[in-house]
Design a protein around this motif. Structure first.
Motif, PDB file in Angstrom:
ATOM      1  N   ALA A 183      -8.805   2.878  -4.978  1.00 39.77           N
ATOM      2  CA  ALA A 183      -8.967   1.988  -3.899  1.00 39.77           C
ATOM      3  C   ALA A 183     -10.564   1.323  -4.069  1.00 39.77           C
ATOM      4  O   ALA A 183     -11.325   2.120  -4.470  1.00 39.77           O
ATOM      5  N   ARG A 236       2.864  -2.243   8.954  1.00 36.95           N
ATOM      6  CA  ARG A 236       3.062  -2.733   7.671  1.00 36.95           C
ATOM      7  C   ARG A 236       4.261  -3.553   7.586  1.00 36.95           C
ATOM      8  O   ARG A 236       4.181  -4.547   6.862  1.00 36.95           O
ATOM      9  N   HIS A 238       6.840   8.897   0.907  1.00 36.10           N
ATOM     10  CA  HIS A 238       7.476   8.291  -0.340  1.00 36.10           C
ATOM     11  C   HIS A 238       8.120   9.306  -1.036  1.00 36.10           C
ATOM     12  O   HIS A 238       8.564   9.250  -2.402  1.00 36.10           O
ATOM     13  N   ILE A 242      -3.069   5.203   4.337  1.00 32.97           N
ATOM     14  CA  ILE A 242      -2.998   4.958   2.961  1.00 32.97           C
ATOM     15  C   ILE A 242      -1.779   5.646   2.310  1.00 32.97           C
ATOM     16  O   ILE A 242      -1.179   5.181   1.446  1.00 32.97           O
ATOM     17  N   ASP A 290       1.286   3.560   3.209  1.00 32.39           N
ATOM     18  CA  ASP A 290       1.220   2.300   2.452  1.00 32.39           C
ATOM     19  C   ASP A 290       1.331   2.298   0.937  1.00 32.39           C
ATOM     20  O   ASP A 290       1.862   1.672   0.206  1.00 32.39           O
ATOM     21  N   ARG A 291       0.954   3.496   0.338  1.00 31.24           N
ATOM     22  CA  ARG A 291       0.774   3.650  -1.007  1.00 31.24           C
ATOM     23  C   ARG A 291       1.328   5.026  -1.589  1.00 31.24           C
ATOM     24  O   ARG A 291       1.274   5.938  -0.688  1.00 31.24           O
ATOM     25  N   GLU A 292       1.617   5.345  -2.849  1.00 35.45           N
ATOM     26  CA  GLU A 292       2.054   6.548  -3.360  1.00 35.45           C
ATOM     27  C   GLU A 292       0.846   7.251  -4.033  1.00 35.45           C
ATOM     28  O   GLU A 292       0.467   7.122  -5.263  1.00 35.45           O
ATOM     29  N   VAL A 293       0.069   7.940  -3.085  1.00 34.11           N
ATOM     30  CA  VAL A 293      -0.707   8.785  -3.684  1.00 34.11           C
ATOM     31  C   VAL A 293      -0.688  10.232  -2.996  1.00 34.11           C
ATOM     32  O   VAL A 293      -0.147  10.393  -1.979  1.00 34.11           O
ATOM     33  N   ARG A 324      -6.476  -1.775   6.644  1.00 36.27           N
ATOM     34  CA  ARG A 324      -6.254  -3.032   5.847  1.00 36.27           C
ATOM     35  C   ARG A 324      -7.518  -3.644   5.636  1.00 36.27           C
ATOM     36  O   ARG A 324      -7.657  -4.137   4.654  1.00 36.27           O
ATOM     37  N   GLN A 348      -6.571  -2.458  -2.952  1.00 39.85           N
ATOM     38  CA  GLN A 348      -6.530  -1.955  -4.212  1.00 39.85           C
ATOM     39  C   GLN A 348      -7.835  -1.889  -5.047  1.00 39.85           C
ATOM     40  O   GLN A 348      -8.538  -2.642  -5.224  1.00 39.85           O
TER      41      GLN A 348
END
Length: 260
Positions: free
Chosen positions: A12, A91, A111, A188, A191-194, A252, A257
């Motif tokens: 990020a 989201r 996820h 996060i 929001d994201r696959e981490v 946000r 990214q």
């Protein structure tokens, strides 16, 4: 995220130019999200309120009245996990995605990689650890006072006041540490696959890059939650959803990214 100063923290880009104006914008957007989908906010806040009342009346029944102070002080540590569903509402509204209970509640699973549940475990362990620390502070200052935890009179004694002072300092430092860990990490992960370690690193980097503004946000959250808990936790039905949605929008604004 608006253009401005950024720090690269894979995966990020973390803003380093947040202002108090961003806090006002986040709160306005959080209020708009709550007004658009109030049932979701009331549902998640309601879970928090019911849990708070259960602890509150449970301590009264057991005669552990003095424990209301450390429990109330540590209870906000659990708020970020309760707000995960609120992040998903924000989201989906932001992305123009259809809103459903299945989709929103499914956000708690992350996820499919259990990263959000891992963060939840960390928060519950933090809450339990705070209670152990509070018990230790109580024992250090009041073990020989002859005043039991069934009475609030102990807070009027010299030892009781010193216990409150030390407990407030220790509790404040612990709360600040876990705030830095969670303020961005949970959004996060929604929001994201981490993995949660990466999410924590990004969260800490965001706080480090915007110390003054995010410290102000932490103080605002602490004051708002404290005031909201006073009327039997009922104020949280409004405050928690708005703060949860607002935290999403602050995330946000803070994180984009890598390479964006």
């Amino acid at each position: 995220m608006s253009t401005g100063q950024q720090a690269q923290i894979a995966p990020a880009a973390v803003a380093s130019d947040l202002t108090t104006g961003d806090l006002r914008v986040a709160l306005a957007k959080g209020w708009a999200d709550f007004r658009a989908y109030p049932l979701f906010g009331l549902f998640f806040a309601g879970i928090y309120v019911v849990a708070g009342m259960f602890l509150y009346f449970g301590l009264f029944v057991r005669g552990e009245i003095a424990w209301l102070v450390p429990v109330a002080a540590g209870f906000p540590l659990l708020a970020p996990f309760v707000a995960v569903g609120l992040y998903e509402v924000s989201r989906r509204r932001e992305a123009g995605l259809p809103m459903s209970w299945r989709a929103v509640l499914g956000a708690l699973r992350g996820h499919g990689d259990e990263q959000i549940l891992s963060m939840g475990v960390i928060l519950f362990v933090a809450f339990a650890f705070w209670l152990m620390v509070a018990h230790g502070i109580f024992a250090i200052f009041l073990a020989e006072s002859g005043i039991g935890s069934e009475s609030l009179e102990l807070f009027r004694t010299g030892a009781g006041l010193m216990m409150l002072l030390v407990g407030s300092i220790v509790g404040g430092l612990m709360a600040l540490a876990f705030y830095a860990v969670t303020v961005v990490s949970l959004p996060i992960l929604v929001d994201r696959e981490v993995d949660f370690i990466t999410a924590i690193i990004v969260s800490l980097a965001t706080v480090r890059s915007n110390k003054a503004v995010l410290l102000a946000w932490a103080v605002m959250i602490a004051i708002a939650l404290f005031v909201a808990m006073l009327p039997l936790f009922l104020g949280l039905l409004l405050v928690l959803p708005v703060l949860g949605h607002a935290t999403w929008h602050l995330y946000r604004r803070s994180v984009s990214q890598s390479g964006a």
